[in-house]
Design a protein around this motif. Structure first.
Motif, PDB file in Angstrom:
ATOM      1  N   ALA A  56       3.502  11.664   5.789  1.00 48.03           N
ATOM      2  CA  ALA A  56       2.664  10.941   6.894  1.00 48.03           C
ATOM      3  C   ALA A  56       2.545   9.706   4.979  1.00 48.03           C
ATOM      4  N   ARG A  57       1.887  10.556   4.114  1.00 45.58           N
ATOM      5  CA  ARG A  57       1.538  10.185   2.949  1.00 45.58           C
ATOM      6  C   ARG A  57       1.777   8.474   2.277  1.00 45.58           C
ATOM      7  N   ARG A  58       3.428   9.828   2.156  1.00 45.17           N
ATOM      8  CA  ARG A  58       4.959   9.211   1.802  1.00 45.17           C
ATOM      9  C   ARG A  58       4.564   8.043   2.686  1.00 45.17           C
ATOM     10  N   TYR A  59       4.970   7.974   4.398  1.00 43.17           N
ATOM     11  CA  TYR A  59       5.389   6.928   4.964  1.00 43.17           C
ATOM     12  C   TYR A  59       4.727   5.979   5.206  1.00 43.17           C
ATOM     13  N   SER A  60       2.718   6.568   5.258  1.00 40.46           N
ATOM     14  CA  SER A  60       2.282   4.636   5.624  1.00 40.46           C
ATOM     15  C   SER A  60       2.192   4.570   3.851  1.00 40.46           C
ATOM     16  N   GLY A  61       2.138   4.686   2.640  1.00 38.72           N
ATOM     17  CA  GLY A  61       2.242   4.270   1.168  1.00 38.72           C
ATOM     18  C   GLY A  61       3.533   3.263   1.739  1.00 38.72           C
ATOM     19  N   GLN A  62       4.235   3.947   1.739  1.00 41.98           N
ATOM     20  CA  GLN A  62       5.529   3.202   1.800  1.00 41.98           C
ATOM     21  C   GLN A  62       5.420   1.843   2.991  1.00 41.98           C
ATOM     22  N   ARG A  63       5.066   2.118   4.083  1.00 39.70           N
ATOM     23  CA  ARG A  63       4.862   1.131   5.162  1.00 39.70           C
ATOM     24  C   ARG A  63       3.769   0.257   4.695  1.00 39.70           C
ATOM     25  N   ALA A  64       2.837   0.626   4.426  1.00 32.01           N
ATOM     26  CA  ALA A  64       2.091  -0.726   3.749  1.00 32.01           C
ATOM     27  C   ALA A  64       2.361  -1.784   2.495  1.00 32.01           C
ATOM     28  N   LEU A  65       3.046  -1.100   1.028  1.00 36.31           N
ATOM     29  CA  LEU A  65       3.777  -1.402   0.162  1.00 36.31           C
ATOM     30  C   LEU A  65       4.474  -3.134   0.612  1.00 36.31           C
ATOM     31  N   ASP A  66       5.622  -2.511   1.841  1.00 41.22           N
ATOM     32  CA  ASP A  66       6.485  -3.181   2.710  1.00 41.22           C
ATOM     33  C   ASP A  66       5.894  -4.394   3.349  1.00 41.22           C
ATOM     34  N   ILE A  67       4.239  -4.057   3.695  1.00 40.03           N
ATOM     35  CA  ILE A  67       4.316  -4.660   4.605  1.00 40.03           C
ATOM     36  C   ILE A  67       3.387  -6.052   3.919  1.00 40.03           C
ATOM     37  N   ARG A  68       2.948  -5.525   2.422  1.00 35.84           N
ATOM     38  CA  ARG A  68       2.213  -6.430   1.488  1.00 35.84           C
ATOM     39  C   ARG A  68       3.196  -7.646   0.795  1.00 35.84           C
ATOM     40  N   GLU A  69       4.864  -6.808   0.779  1.00 38.49           N
ATOM     41  CA  GLU A  69       5.272  -7.429   0.092  1.00 38.49           C
ATOM     42  C   GLU A  69       6.258  -8.507   1.097  1.00 38.49           C
ATOM     43  N   ARG A  70       6.271  -8.155   2.249  1.00 43.19           N
ATOM     44  CA  ARG A  70       7.125  -9.286   2.827  1.00 43.19           C
ATOM     45  C   ARG A  70       6.128 -10.414   3.360  1.00 43.19           C
ATOM     46  N   THR A  71       4.770  -9.901   3.973  1.00 43.91           N
ATOM     47  CA  THR A  71       3.689 -10.738   3.781  1.00 43.91           C
ATOM     48  C   THR A  71       3.455 -11.634   2.585  1.00 43.91           C
ATOM     49  N   GLU A  72       3.659 -11.386   1.676  1.00 48.42           N
ATOM     50  CA  GLU A  72       3.611 -12.515   0.145  1.00 48.42           C
ATOM     51  C   GLU A  72       4.554 -13.258   0.431  1.00 48.42           C
ATOM     52  N   GLN A  73       5.488 -12.294   0.715  1.00 48.30           N
ATOM     53  CA  GLN A  73       7.014 -13.583   0.754  1.00 48.30           C
ATOM     54  C   GLN A  73       7.381 -14.423   1.558  1.00 48.30           C
ATOM     55  N   TYR A  74       6.293 -14.058   2.673  1.00 49.36           N
ATOM     56  CA  TYR A  74       6.357 -15.056   3.506  1.00 49.36           C
ATOM     57  C   TYR A  74       6.024 -16.256   3.592  1.00 49.36           C
ATOM     58  N   MET A  75       4.793 -15.799   3.206  1.00 50.16           N
ATOM     59  CA  MET A  75       3.595 -16.233   2.204  1.00 50.16           C
ATOM     60  C   MET A  75       3.704 -17.792   1.870  1.00 50.16           C
TER      61      MET A  75
END
Length: 643
Positions: free
Chosen positions: A42-61
Motif C-alpha cells: 500500500a505504501r509503495r503503490y500509493s507513493g508511486q501513484r501520487a508521484l505519477d499524478i504529480r508528474e503527469r499533472t505538472e507536464q500537462y499544465m
C-alpha cells in the motif's frame, strides 16, 4: 467436579498442544508477514501513484501554461494591445487567437482585456468594459498587480461535470515592461482529471484539493468546489495532521508524505503530494485490508486443514485400535475383579507391549485371588473373635447398668412423698455419667441431678462415687444445699487425688450439680446449683434459676467458692424441672444446638399439660430436633410438682 480425561482425550489434547506449539507461531508469523506485505504494498503503490499524478499533472499544465505564455509574448498581441484602435493590428491578433484555439485540446476560447481601455473581448468579440467596482472583474485587476506572469482560476460546472482551468497571462511591453493587458484561456481538464482519478485497486481512491483545502477533484461530484478535504475525514486530529502535512510539503519541497487516515469508518493508508504549478494537492487513499484479499488463501488453508484433520484422525484411529482398546479391556477386567469376580481373565491378543500388559494383568489376578482367599480366612477368624469379645463387653455393660440402676432412687419410693414427678434418664452408652438423687430428711425432701465428667464406663464410676459421697454427707449436713455441694466438692476432690504422679487427666470438667431442698408443709424451696440450671414454673411463666459457673470435685482445680442458696416460696401445683447439659448440647442436622432457651420455650408452651405429658413433649421435641443423628451425651431431666 474434577475432570479426569481418558487416554484418548489426553492423546488428543497432547497432539493438539504440540501442533499449536509448533504451528501457531508459524501461523502468527505468516499472518504478520502478510499484514506487513499489505502495508509495504500500500505504501509503495500509493507513493508511486501520487508521484505519477504529480508528474503527469505538472507536464500537462506546464504545456498549457507554456502555450498561453507564448501567446501573451506574441508581438502581434502586444502590438494590438498597445494600439487597440488599429484595425490591422486587431485582425492579426485575433487571427493568432483563432490559431491558438485550433491547436489546443477542446478548442478553448481566448479572452483578452486591454489595460488602457479596460475593454474585454471573448472569442474576438467585445463583451464589456471592466470596472474595479465590479467583484466579478477582480481577476483582471489582481493580474495587473501580480508579479507572476500567470495565475490560475478553477471553474467547475456540476451540471456538465466539467472542470475548467482559466490561465490568466499578463501582456507587457517588451521595451519598457509596462502592463498592456491580460489574455486568458479556459482549459477543460475534465477528461485529464477523470483519468487521474481512475485507480485499478479495490478500496482505493484519489482526491485533489487546493492550498485552501477546497476539493477540486473527487469521485463524488457533489463535493467538488463545495467542500473542504477535511469533511471527508472522520477524526478531527487527523484533519489537523493533514493541514500540518500540507504546510510541510509546501515549505520543505519534499516529494511526498505518508499518512494514516479514517474515512467513513475505514482506516486508509494515504500519500500526499504537492503540485506547485497549479498549487494543488493530490491525496491517494488505499484500504490496506483489500490490497491482498485473504479469501485467495482459503483453498490453501482448507487443503492444509483437511490434511491435518485426516492425519490427526488416522493417528487417533490407530491409537484407539492398538492401544486404547487393549487398555480398556484390561481396565474392564480389573474392575470386575474389584467387584468380586476373581475368575475372569484378559484374552492376550498381541505380542507387543499391550500383550505384555494383558499377561501381567492375568498374573496379578491370580495373585489377588490367592491373597483374597487367605485374607478371607483371616477376616473370618478375626470376626468371630471380635463378635465374641463384643458380646462379652455388652454383657458387662448391661450388668453394670443393672448395678448402676440399683443405686438410683426407686420411683415408687419417690412417689410416696412426690406423687407428681417425672423422669428422663437416657444414657448415651448403656451406662451413664448422669444420675438423680433423692433423700427424705424429716419433713423436707432433698432432690439432686448430677452430671459427672465423661459418659459410659468412666462416667458410671464417677456417678457411683459421687452418689456414695452424697449419701455420706447428709448424715451430718442435711439442711443447707449450698453447704452440701461445697462438702461434696472437697470430699470428691480428695478421693480422686492420688498424688502428683497420678493426677486427674487434663481437660476433664469435674461434676455439675443442682440440689434443692423442698419443704412441702410451707411450700418453701432452697436451691443451690453449679453448672446445671433449675426451671421454676408457676403455671403462667417459667423462671430460670441460673447456676454458678464452674464445676466441682476436680483435684487439679481450685475449690469452688461457697455457693448461695436461692430461697423460693411456691404454690401447690407449681413445677420444678432440672436438666443436665446433655439435652442442651445436642447437635441438630443443621449444626445448631438444642440449647437452654428451647427447653424454656417448651416448658412455657406446655404448662397446661399434665406433668407426664409435659415430659413426653420434651422427649418428642428432642427427637424431632436430632432426627437421625446419634445422641451426643447422657441426658437426665427430673421434674416435680409441688404437693
Amino acid at each position: 467436579m474434577k475432570w479426569n480425561p481418558g487416554l484418548r482425550a489426553s492423546f488428543s489434547l497432547w497432539t493438539l498442544s504440540v501442533f499449536l506449539l509448533l504451528c501457531l507461531p508459524a501461523i502468527i508469523w505468516i499472518g504478520s508477514e502478510l499484514f506487513d506485505l499489505r502495508q509495504v504494498f500500500a505504501r509503495r503503490y500509493s507513493g508511486q501513484r501520487a508521484l505519477d499524478i504529480r508528474e503527469r499533472t505538472e507536464q500537462y499544465m506546464k504545456g498549457n501554461i507554456s502555450s498561453i505564455l507564448q501567446l501573451a509574448d506574441s508581438p502581434l498581441v502586444q502590438l494590438w494591445m498597445a494600439n487597440e484602435n488599429s484595425e490591422a493590428a486587431r485582425t492579426r491578433a485575433f487571427a493568432s487567437f483563432d490559431l491558438f484555439s485550433r491547436t489546443m485540446d477542446n478548442s478553448p476560447g481566448v479572452s483578452a482585456a486591454v489595460g488602457r481601455s479596460l475593454r474585454y473581448y471573448f472569442r474576438n468579440r467585445f463583451q464589456t468594459v471592466l470596472s474595479p467596482d465590479n467583484p466579478v472583474d477582480d481577476w483582471f485587476f489582481k493580474s495587473r498587480q501580480r508579479k507572476e506572469r500567470f495565475a490560475l482560476d478553477i471553474d467547475f460546472d456540476p451540471t456538465l461535470n466539467q472542470t475548467r482551468f482559466w490561465i490568466n497571462a499578463t501582456v507587457r511591453d517588451p521595451a519598457g515592461g509596462h502592463f498592456l493587458g491580460v489574455i486568458s484561456a479556459g482549459i477543460d481538464i475534465s477528461v485529464f482529471l477523470q483519468t487521474m482519478l481512475e485507480i485499478d485497486i479495490d478500496g482505493a481512491f484519489i482526491a485533489f484539493f487546493n492550498e485552501e483545502g477546497l476539493i477540486t477533484g473527487y469521485r463524488e461530484v457533489r463535493y467538488i468546489t463545495r467542500s473542504s478535504i477535511s469533511t471527508i475525514l472522520d477524526v478531527p486530529t487527523e484533519r489537523q495532521e493533514l493541514s500540518r502535512a500540507m504546510e510541510t510539503l509546501r515549505k520543505s519541497g519534499k516529494n511526498r508524505l505518508e499518512l494514516s487516515l479514517d474515512h467513513r469508518g475505514t482506516r486508509y493508508h494515504a500519500t500526499l503530494v504537492h503540485i506547485p504549478v497549479i498549487k494543488w494537492y493530490a491525496l491517494v487513499f488505499i484500504d490496506t485490508s483489500k490490497v491482498i484479499q485473504l479469501d485467495r488463501f482459503i483453498p490453501v488453508l482448507a487443503t492444509l486443514l483437511v490434511s491435518i484433520v485426516v492425519l490427526f484422525g488416522t493417528m487417533l484411529t490407530y491409537t484407539t485400535l492398538r492401544l486404547i482398546r487393549p487398555i480398556r479391556r484390561v481396565a474392564s477386567v480389573m474392575k470386575r475383579i474389584q467387584d468380586g469376580d476373581e475368575h475372569i481373565r484378559v484374552p492376550v491378543t498381541h505380542n507387543d507391549e499391550t500383550g505384555d500388559l494383558e499377561r501381567a494383568c492375568n498374573a496379578m489376578a491370580d495373585e489377588i485371588s490367592a491373597y483374597t482367599t487367605r485374607l478371607e480366612e483371616m477376616v473370618r477368624h478375626k470376626t468371630d473373635e471380635l463378635v465374641r469379645k463384643n458380646h462379652e463387653l455388652v454383657d458387662s455393660l448391661t450388668y453394670a447398668r443393672i448395678i448402676q440402676s440399683g443405686i438410683l432412687p426407686k420411683r415408687s419410693h419417690i412417689a410416696k412423698r412426690l406423687p407428681g414427678h417425672c423422669l428422663i434418664w437416657r444414657p448415651q452408652n448403656i451406662v451413664s455419667g448422669d444420675f438423680y438423687w433423692y433423700k427424705e430428711i424429716g419433713e423436707s425432701l432433698l432432690v439432686a441431678v448430677v452430671d459427672c465428667a465423661g459418659h459410659g464406663i468412666p462416667g458410671a464410676f464417677m456417678s457411683m462415687t459421687a452418689n456414695s459421697i452424697l449419701d455420706h454427707i447428709v448424715w451430718y449436713i442435711n439442711d443447707d444445699p449450698a453447704a452440701i455441694i461445697s462438702e461434696l466438692d472437697t470430699l470428691l476432690a480428695a478421693s480422686l487425688d492420688d498424688g502428683p504422679d497420678q493426677g486427674f487427666p487434663d481437660g476433664r470438667k469435674g461434676i455439675e450439680i443442682a440440689l434443692l431442698m423442698l419443704t412441702p408443709a410451707d411450700h418453701s424451696v432452697r436451691i443451690a446449683c453449679a453448672g446445671i440450671p433449675v426451671y421454676l414454673c408457676n403455671g403462667q411463666t417459667v423462671e430460670v434459676c441460673a447456676p454458678a459457673a464452674g464445676t466441682i470435685g476436680l483435684p487439679s482445680a481450685p475449690r469452688l467458692p461457697r455457693l448461695a442458696n436461692h430461697c423460693k416460696t411456691m404454690n401447690s401445683g407449681d413445677r420444678i424441672f432440672i436438666s443436665t447439659d446433655g439435652l442442651f448440647s445436642q447437635t441438630g442436622i443443621d449444626g445448631s444446638l438444642f440449647g437452654r432457651p428451647r427447653l424454656q420455650e417448651i416448658l412455657t408452651t406446655s404448662l397446661s399439660m399434665p406433668l407426664e405429658e409435659q415430659r413426653n413433649q420434651i422427649l418428642l421435641s428432642f427427637d424431632r430436633f436430632r432426627q437421625s443423628l446419634p445422641q451426643d451425651d447422657d441426658i437426665t431431666v427430673f421434674g416435680l410438682e409441688i404437693p
